[in-house]
Structures are given as C-alpha cells and as structure tokens.
Design an enzyme around this catalytic site. Sequence first.
Site, PDB file in Angstrom:
ATOM      1  N   LYS A 238      43.132  47.774  20.794  1.00  0.00           N
ATOM      2  CA  LYS A 238      42.104  47.006  21.511  1.00  0.00           C
ATOM      3  C   LYS A 238      41.413  48.007  22.434  1.00  0.00           C
ATOM      4  CE  LYS A 238      41.236  42.681  23.992  1.00  0.00           C
ATOM      5  NZ  LYS A 238      40.545  41.932  22.915  1.00  0.00           N
TER       6      LYS A 238
ATOM      7  N   GLU B  43      40.837  45.437  17.345  1.00  0.00           N
ATOM      8  CA  GLU B  43      40.315  44.154  17.845  1.00  0.00           C
ATOM      9  C   GLU B  43      39.218  44.387  18.861  1.00  0.00           C
ATOM     10  OE1 GLU B  43      41.530  40.440  20.721  1.00  0.00           O
ATOM     11  OE2 GLU B  43      43.159  41.601  19.829  1.00  0.00           O
ATOM     12  N   GLY B  44      38.097  43.741  18.660  1.00  0.00           N
ATOM     13  CA  GLY B  44      37.008  43.827  19.614  1.00  0.00           C
ATOM     14  C   GLY B  44      37.286  43.007  20.858  1.00  0.00           C
ATOM     15  N   VAL B  45      36.295  42.920  21.718  1.00  0.00           N
ATOM     16  CA  VAL B  45      36.443  42.135  22.939  1.00  0.00           C
ATOM     17  C   VAL B  45      35.354  41.067  22.944  1.00  0.00           C
ATOM     18  CG1 VAL B  45      35.066  43.813  24.248  1.00  0.00           C
ATOM     19  CG2 VAL B  45      36.538  42.211  25.475  1.00  0.00           C
ATOM     20  N   GLY B  46      35.738  39.822  23.231  1.00  0.00           N
ATOM     21  CA  GLY B  46      34.763  38.741  23.244  1.00  0.00           C
ATOM     22  C   GLY B  46      34.163  38.504  21.873  1.00  0.00           C
TER      23      GLY B  46
ATOM     24  N   ASN C 145      40.396  29.560  12.825  1.00  0.00           N
ATOM     25  CA  ASN C 145      41.490  29.326  13.766  1.00  0.00           C
ATOM     26  C   ASN C 145      41.195  28.072  14.576  1.00  0.00           C
ATOM     27  OD1 ASN C 145      43.943  30.031  15.269  1.00  0.00           O
ATOM     28  ND2 ASN C 145      42.531  30.416  16.964  1.00  0.00           N
ATOM     29  N   THR C 146      42.092  27.108  14.518  1.00  0.00           N
ATOM     30  CA  THR C 146      41.875  25.832  15.188  1.00  0.00           C
ATOM     31  C   THR C 146      41.998  25.981  16.696  1.00  0.00           C
ATOM     32  OG1 THR C 146      42.755  24.644  13.282  1.00  0.00           O
ATOM     33  CG2 THR C 146      42.631  23.429  15.363  1.00  0.00           C
TER      34      THR C 146
ATOM     35  N   PRO D  70      46.314  26.395  11.908  1.00  0.00           N
ATOM     36  CA  PRO D  70      46.260  25.162  12.707  1.00  0.00           C
ATOM     37  C   PRO D  70      46.574  25.462  14.172  1.00  0.00           C
ATOM     38  CG  PRO D  70      48.350  25.291  11.571  1.00  0.00           C
ATOM     39  CD  PRO D  70      47.553  26.484  11.104  1.00  0.00           C
ATOM     40  N   ARG D  71      46.495  24.452  14.986  1.00  0.00           N
ATOM     41  CA  ARG D  71      46.891  24.608  16.390  1.00  0.00           C
ATOM     42  C   ARG D  71      48.410  24.729  16.422  1.00  0.00           C
ATOM     43  NH1 ARG D  71      44.070  26.381  20.790  1.00  0.00           N
ATOM     44  NH2 ARG D  71      44.995  25.595  22.715  1.00  0.00           N
TER      45      ARG D  71
END
Length: 235
Positions: free
Chosen positions: A48, A126-129, A186-187, A215-216
């Site tokens: 990150k 992984e990017g940010v935002g 992604n829930t 799912p959540r």
Amino acid sequence: MTQDSAHPSMLRFSCFVTGTDTEIGKTLVSSALLHALGQRGLRSVGMKPVAAGASLQGGEWHNEDVDMLNAASSVKLPVALVSPYLMRTPAAPHIVAVHEQVSISGAHILDCYAQLARQAEAVVVEGVGGFCVPLTDDLDTADLAQQFALPVILVVGMRLGCLSHALLTVEAIAARGLTLAGWVANTVDADMQYAEENLQALSRRIAAPLLGHIPRLSEPTSAAAASYLNLNLLM
C-alpha cells in the site's frame, strides 16, 4: 497473468487494486488475493504505497490496512517498502502530506515496488481511496497506476450509487491505457435494494470478468473473503 519485460523475472503475478470509493473493501479484497496466492504456494506480498491514518503501537506506527495486508502476505518485508508513505492523519493524502511535511514521489514508490518484486513471486498493490485521489499537486492515484502499468482489479462497493461509480471508474481506467483484469463486487450495504439486479447490470456493462461477489461477512478475514474469489479467471 504474467509481467512484461520491464518487471523482475521472479514475478509471476502482480496487479493494482483500486476501488469505486474509499471504505468499500479494497483492503479486504487485496488481502483475500494475497491469501489465495499463498494457498497456491506463491511467495506473495501486499503493498500500500500511500496510507493515511496510523496509531502508535509499541513504539511503531501502524495502519490497519497495511497490517491486514502484511498478515495476509506469505513474505514479510519491511514496512518502509510495503508502505513507503505511511502518514498519521486519516484524511486526504495530499493534504496530510503537506501538514506532515512529506514529499510523495512516484519514482520512490516504483523503486520500493521493484525491491518487493525481487523478493516475491506475487505482488498485490493497493491504491488509496478511489481511482483518482490526489497525492500531490502533480500526481494522483490514476497517474500512479499508470506508472505501475499493472493489470487493474476494481473493487465495487455494492450500495446505492454503485452503478455510476463503477462505470465511470471503468472508463477512467481505460482512458489511462490500463487493462482491467477483473472486478470484485463487495457488499457494503447488506440491505441494499435490488442488489442482484445491480450486479447483473454491472456484469452486462463491464467487459472484464467478475472475479467474485463477497457478501457482508460477520468476520471479514482474508481467508473468508478469499473463498468467494475465483483466481482461475486471472491466472
């Protein structure tokens, strides 16, 4: 998914994970990818490059996202490489950088990535935002993704408004000349109305494969999320 000649020969898989917004599950998906790669026997590490928001623990600064990526990585490497710009305040990175007197350099980030790639077979960045978050006056996360020139995986936070956010991000990725390798639903809102219809609408409009629908989760661990992903669509 293989690297081109500009990337270290040891590398067998690499990708850039972006999202439709902040707090939509990029880290969960990134860590799930790392877990799945590790299960395949690959020496994997998460990166990150820019993280905003850290707390002091045991004399060291920790960021929740960076810690989750590190926990899911099968190769443990220094935080200075994994997250070269780990800033303290949880706010927009370009604003925090000014206040904390940090000068964010794309060249330094790419050098850290190269060092990671020499020690691992798989790197998940992984990017940010969202996709176009400013990092400096002259650099945003879309620029950074373009400099990485890696296949992109888009995380779509399934909630009201996700259709436009997702499709605009897909257009922005294409406008940078990048390859969208796949996307993950992604829930975010477990009570979202017409969630399946929204998913189908996106599937019809996004040419890249749907890698999975998470799912959540009651316990959002990398292992739990990985069980909903299909890496065969990537490798």
